[in-house]
Design a protein around this motif. Sequence first.
Motif, mmCIF file in Angstrom:
data_model
loop_
_atom_site.group_PDB
_atom_site.id
_atom_site.type_symbol
_atom_site.label_atom_id
_atom_site.label_comp_id
_atom_site.label_asym_id
_atom_site.label_seq_id
_atom_site.Cartn_x
_atom_site.Cartn_y
_atom_site.Cartn_z
ATOM 1 N N VAL A 143 50.697 1.566 43.800
ATOM 2 C CA VAL A 143 49.369 1.002 43.585
ATOM 3 C C VAL A 143 48.874 1.396 42.196
ATOM 4 O O VAL A 143 49.228 2.462 41.679
ATOM 5 N N THR A 144 48.070 0.516 41.577
ATOM 6 C CA THR A 144 47.489 0.792 40.263
ATOM 7 C C THR A 144 45.990 0.533 40.315
ATOM 8 O O THR A 144 45.555 -0.531 40.750
ATOM 9 N N LEU A 145 45.218 1.516 39.882
ATOM 10 C CA LEU A 145 43.762 1.389 39.785
ATOM 11 C C LEU A 145 43.413 1.152 38.318
ATOM 12 O O LEU A 145 43.826 1.928 37.455
ATOM 13 N N THR A 146 42.659 0.097 38.044
ATOM 14 C CA THR A 146 42.396 -0.310 36.658
ATOM 15 C C THR A 146 40.906 -0.262 36.340
ATOM 16 O O THR A 146 40.092 -0.889 37.020
ATOM 17 N N CYS A 147 40.577 0.510 35.301
ATOM 18 C CA CYS A 147 39.209 0.595 34.764
ATOM 19 C C CYS A 147 39.162 -0.222 33.483
ATOM 20 O O CYS A 147 39.829 0.116 32.514
ATOM 21 N N ASN A 148 38.384 -1.289 33.461
ATOM 22 C CA ASN A 148 38.227 -2.086 32.243
ATOM 23 C C ASN A 148 36.949 -1.666 31.532
ATOM 24 O O ASN A 148 35.855 -1.794 32.093
ATOM 25 N N SER A 149 37.096 -1.156 30.312
ATOM 26 C CA SER A 149 35.915 -0.698 29.581
ATOM 27 C C SER A 149 36.144 -0.800 28.085
ATOM 28 O O SER A 149 37.162 -0.343 27.563
ATOM 29 N N LYS A 150 35.164 -1.407 27.383
ATOM 30 C CA LYS A 150 35.185 -1.445 25.927
ATOM 31 C C LYS A 150 34.094 -0.531 25.410
ATOM 32 O O LYS A 150 33.007 -0.458 25.985
ATOM 33 N N SER A 151 34.379 0.152 24.311
ATOM 34 C CA SER A 151 33.363 0.992 23.691
ATOM 35 C C SER A 151 33.759 1.276 22.254
ATOM 36 O O SER A 151 34.919 1.154 21.874
ATOM 37 N N ASN A 152 32.787 1.609 21.463
ATOM 38 C CA ASN A 152 33.026 2.015 20.075
ATOM 39 C C ASN A 152 31.985 3.072 19.707
ATOM 40 O O ASN A 152 30.790 2.790 19.743
ATOM 41 N N PRO A 153 32.426 4.301 19.409
ATOM 42 C CA PRO A 153 33.819 4.733 19.275
ATOM 43 C C PRO A 153 34.545 4.765 20.623
ATOM 44 O O PRO A 153 33.914 4.748 21.667
ATOM 45 N N GLN A 154 35.882 4.785 20.551
ATOM 46 C CA GLN A 154 36.694 4.748 21.760
ATOM 47 C C GLN A 154 36.375 5.941 22.649
ATOM 48 O O GLN A 154 36.213 7.060 22.187
ATOM 49 N N ALA A 155 36.269 5.663 23.937
ATOM 50 C CA ALA A 155 35.878 6.694 24.897
ATOM 51 C C ALA A 155 37.090 7.428 25.450
ATOM 52 O O ALA A 155 38.228 6.986 25.323
ATOM 53 N N GLN A 156 36.816 8.564 26.077
ATOM 54 C CA GLN A 156 37.833 9.352 26.760
ATOM 55 C C GLN A 156 37.640 9.193 28.268
ATOM 56 O O GLN A 156 36.514 9.101 28.757
ATOM 57 N N THR A 157 38.755 9.166 28.998
ATOM 58 C CA THR A 157 38.698 8.911 30.437
ATOM 59 C C THR A 157 39.225 10.088 31.233
ATOM 60 O O THR A 157 40.212 10.721 30.854
#
Length: 249
Positions: free
Chosen positions: A138-152
């Motif tokens: 299984v794959t869980l996908t978080c779609n997120s755009k940001s600037n500056p690039q974020a950390q997860t």
Amino acid sequence: MAQRRSLTIPCGAPVLAISFLACVATGLELSVNNHAADFTLSTELGPPISLSCLVHNSSQAEELLWYRGDGQVGLKDGNKVNISNICISPVNESDHGVTFTCKLARDKSVQVSVILDVQFPPRLSGEETVHVEEDKDVTLTCNSKSNPQAQTTWYKDNHSLTLQQNRHELHQTSEVFRLSIRKVQKSDNGTYTCVVESPLGNGTRDFHLIVEDKKPVFPTEAVIAAVVVVTITILFGIVARKDTFFKVW
């Protein structure tokens, strides 16, 4: 008596030569928002920004052109000569990284470009329920755009997720954050939280993972074998009683 030498200009070159000499003599140049060279403009989402292009050291009326990337921007007649302004309103995410260029109409090599650096926080929220069969991937996908690039960071049931080698895999790009789990087990049941952090703000998204029992594999080979046995039995029965069938007929 010394002889005079004259400079011979090839046919077809006078106009180009005169134009070039005129630019050199006058120091003709452009500026955008008081920048005479290419630059980057940092801004935020929402409020409009204005770009003003100005001709310097010009002895005549000079027409200006604006480009957004490779496409030319339409300008009104009163906004083309010696000074030209464009407005980006409202500023949105699609403007990030876009280059706006002001050019001299009669000599497009005279130009100044500005790259927009649009800064915005990650935007993700909500929740999703994911069903998966035991022993499946299984794959869980978080779609997120940001600037500056974020950390997860990934959490499981509000605790930092302990990654197991050969079972958990993380993948991150500027817009997508994925957590993959191989051969899920009942112990993988729970709520997984994707936490995205940047200097401008944070975002979270929950995934409720439900691991279901393995479904029994349909015994295709056994069914085929049973059909073959029944068919053969019926044929043998018909052959054994063929005399009776013929008499009745």
